[in-house]
Design an enzyme around this catalytic site. Structure first.
Site, PDB file in Angstrom:
ATOM      1  N   CYS A  30      -4.634  12.579  12.559  1.00 13.87           N
ATOM      2  CA  CYS A  30      -5.458  11.369  12.679  1.00 13.87           C
ATOM      3  C   CYS A  30      -5.255  10.854  14.106  1.00 13.87           C
ATOM      4  O   CYS A  30      -4.557  11.453  14.904  1.00 13.87           O
ATOM      5  CB  CYS A  30      -5.040  10.335  11.631  1.00 13.87           C
TER       6      CYS A  30
ATOM      7  N   ARG B 129       0.489  14.738  12.831  1.00 16.56           N
ATOM      8  CA  ARG B 129       0.971  14.454  11.479  1.00 16.56           C
ATOM      9  C   ARG B 129       1.076  15.734  10.631  1.00 16.56           C
ATOM     10  O   ARG B 129       0.411  15.903   9.613  1.00 16.56           O
ATOM     11  CB  ARG B 129       0.103  13.394  10.828  1.00 16.56           C
TER      12      ARG B 129
ATOM     13  N   LYS C  32       0.857  -1.202   0.000  1.00 12.10           N
ATOM     14  CA  LYS C  32       0.000   0.000   0.000  1.00 12.10           C
ATOM     15  C   LYS C  32       0.884   1.240   0.000  1.00 12.10           C
ATOM     16  O   LYS C  32       0.661   2.177  -0.767  1.00 12.10           O
ATOM     17  CB  LYS C  32      -0.880   0.005   1.245  1.00 12.10           C
ATOM     18  N   ASN C  33       1.901   1.242   0.853  1.00  9.52           N
ATOM     19  CA  ASN C  33       2.689   2.461   1.046  1.00  9.52           C
ATOM     20  C   ASN C  33       3.729   2.712  -0.042  1.00  9.52           C
ATOM     21  O   ASN C  33       4.373   3.757  -0.043  1.00  9.52           O
ATOM     22  CB  ASN C  33       3.320   2.472   2.436  1.00  9.52           C
TER      23      ASN C  33
ATOM     24  N   ASP D 171       4.654   0.723  11.981  1.00  9.19           N
ATOM     25  CA  ASP D 171       3.440   0.088  11.465  1.00  9.19           C
ATOM     26  C   ASP D 171       3.304  -1.369  11.894  1.00  9.19           C
ATOM     27  O   ASP D 171       2.276  -1.985  11.606  1.00  9.19           O
ATOM     28  CB  ASP D 171       3.397   0.172   9.929  1.00  9.19           C
TER      29      ASP D 171
ATOM     30  N   ARG E  66      -8.617  -0.593   4.634  1.00 11.85           N
ATOM     31  CA  ARG E  66      -7.722   0.384   3.998  1.00 11.85           C
ATOM     32  C   ARG E  66      -6.401  -0.257   3.611  1.00 11.85           C
ATOM     33  O   ARG E  66      -5.759   0.158   2.654  1.00 11.85           O
ATOM     34  CB  ARG E  66      -7.444   1.536   4.969  1.00 11.85           C
TER      35      ARG E  66
END
Ligand code: EPZ
Length: 424
Positions: free
Chosen positions: A119, A124, A22-23, A309, A402
């Site tokens: 978030c 952030r 994803k990243n 993460d 997500r």
């Protein structure tokens, strides 16, 4: 709203196919804005975040086409940027949307991008993105919650000194610098594998990036970039998450299409805790059958340090290991809020400082209804449910969708008792 029902106690066994990162995909999709030629990405994970980024690009004038034969292959073509505004109602739904700032400025000389906002895991800020682009000649004002940026004469190279190795700021600057006049140097750049993947993609488009993956990255600006076909790297965080699933259930999983080279420290820690790890070029076999695991300390840091993460997932694992484990979160200011949810399932966790907690392993966890607060905390709750006695219900499933492709399917295929149910 849907939630997950998990009946714990079954050791997982089998093969889990790891999807594209994803990243790595999100910045790569933004990089397609840098050329008027078609760019094809392969190994793109089918996630709400990547689908959403497709909406953001379409809103800017990109034609996104899904390949008919290969479900993970997409071609993005931005012949003309028809709109250089990334609006609040889109950006607020997915923070990484602001990665369009650098490419829009470089290609179009103008960009109006909503401030992404914070978030649950932290404020952030994006000050490093703004300051860097200003040093590269952009005229930037923050007004009405938007970053309004102009570079009508183009961007120029600059030597940038990052106060912290920000992944997003490294991506944004990397993309912007490919079309700037002259040389850009980023000191204290982020070193994540996703940065290396983005640099490889940009270089295949004719960019001149060197040093990606190291702390000093150099970019020689060029006049134009061409189209390309680029295969996205495997998702190291998904792979690490499933490695923990094997460990916490005391099972054995083979992670297919996974790159052990991007998971050095997490796999070392799993091995030290007592898990057997065997890896080949594109598989990782995690075997914890019949093993008693020992607690390990985790300190998150930028790559190649321990990835933030995977912090929540490892905290979940340590609740079932023997002895104490100290978990220290150094990247985000509020990324331990999954701890109280784990404690509701019987974990013993003492939050001894604002950014660290001591986990004492317990013999038994009890299933119950819990709520996911973010993507990775959500997976940690799934892990707890897989290890707990009885049924666990994980609410706010949308967080998980997500970042994890076909979570229920992949886990069910390796003996997990997991299903989607309607929230009562
Ligand atoms: C990326 O977020 C990832 N997201 C995050 O993954 C990941 O946790 C994070 O990098 C750290 O590895 C994507 O790649 C889409 P940062 P990013 O800029 O770029 C501070 C997930 O679960 N900072 O590296 O937003 C910031 O406050 C997500 O997949 C500034 O101070 O993270 C933080 O403390 C969660 N000013 C630190 O840097 C800035 O301008 C690292 O943030 C930018 C960042």
């Amino acid at each position: 709203m849907d939630m997950l029902k998990i009946t714990g106690g079954t050791p997982l066994y089998g093969i889990v196919p790891i999807s594209g990162s994803k990243n790595a995909t999100l910045p790569a999709m933004c990089a397609t804005l840098l050329t008027n030629e078609p760019v094809t990405l392969e190994n793109v994970p089918w996630l709400s975040d990547t689908q959403f980024m497709g909406k953001i690009l379409a809103n800017l004038g990109t034609n996104c086409a899904k390949d008919m034969e290969n479900a993970d292959k997409y071609t993005y073509h931005t012949q003309v940027i028809t709109n250089s505004v990334a609006p609040y109602d889109l950006v607020r739904q997915m923070r990484a949307s602001y990665y369009v700032l650098g490419p829009l400025l470089a290609r179009n000389g103008a960009a109006t991008v909503s401030m992404p906002g914070g978030c649950v895991i932290g404020a952030r800020p994006v000050d490093m993105h703004v300051d860097s682009l200003k040093q590269m000649g952009a005229d930037i004002n923050i007004q009405n919650g938007y970053i309004v940026a102009n570079a009508e004469h183009g961007l120029h190279g600059a030597e940038l000194n990052f106060k912290t190795p920000s992944v997003g700021a490294t991506c944004n600057v990397l993309m912007a610098a490919t079309l700037a006049n002259g040389q850009t140097i980023i000191n204290n750049a982020a070193r994540e594998p996703e940065i290396v993947d983005l640099a490889n993609m940009l270089n295949s488009m004719g960019a001149k990036v060197s040093g990606a993956g190291e702390s000093v990255v150099q970019i020689e600006g060029v006049k134009k970039l061409t189209g390309t076909t680029h295969k996205i790297i495997a998702d190291r965080i998904e792979a690490g998450s499933y490695a923990v699933a094997a460990a916490i259930t005391r099972g054995k999983l083979e992670l297919k299409n996974a790159d052990a080279g991007t998971l050095g420290l997490p796999l070392d820690i799993l091995h030290k805790s007592g898990v057997d790890i065997q890896s080949t070029q594109n598989t990782i076999v995690v075997d914890a059958r019949g093993r008693e695991l020992k607690g390990q300390d985790i300190i998150t840091a930028g790559y190649p340090g321990f990835p933030t993460d995977l912090q929540a997932q490892f905290m979940a694992l340590m609740t079932t290991a023997k002895g104490d484990s100290t978990i220290t979160e150094n990247i985000f200011e509020n990324r331990l809020m999954h701890a109280p949810e784990l404690m509701r399932m019987g974990a013993h966790i003492d939050k001894n400082t604002p950014n660290s907690a001591v986990v004492q392993g317990v013999e038994k966890l009890d299933g119950c209804i819990v709520t996911a607060s973010d993507l990775r905390a959500g997976f940690a709750l799934v892990l707890m449910g897989l290890a707990a006695q009885g049924d666990t219900f994980v609410r706010h499933l949308y967080h998980l969708e997500r970042g994890y492709v076909d979570l229920v399917g992949k886990l069910s295929n390796v003996d997990a008792k997991i299903s989607r149910v309607k929230e009562k």
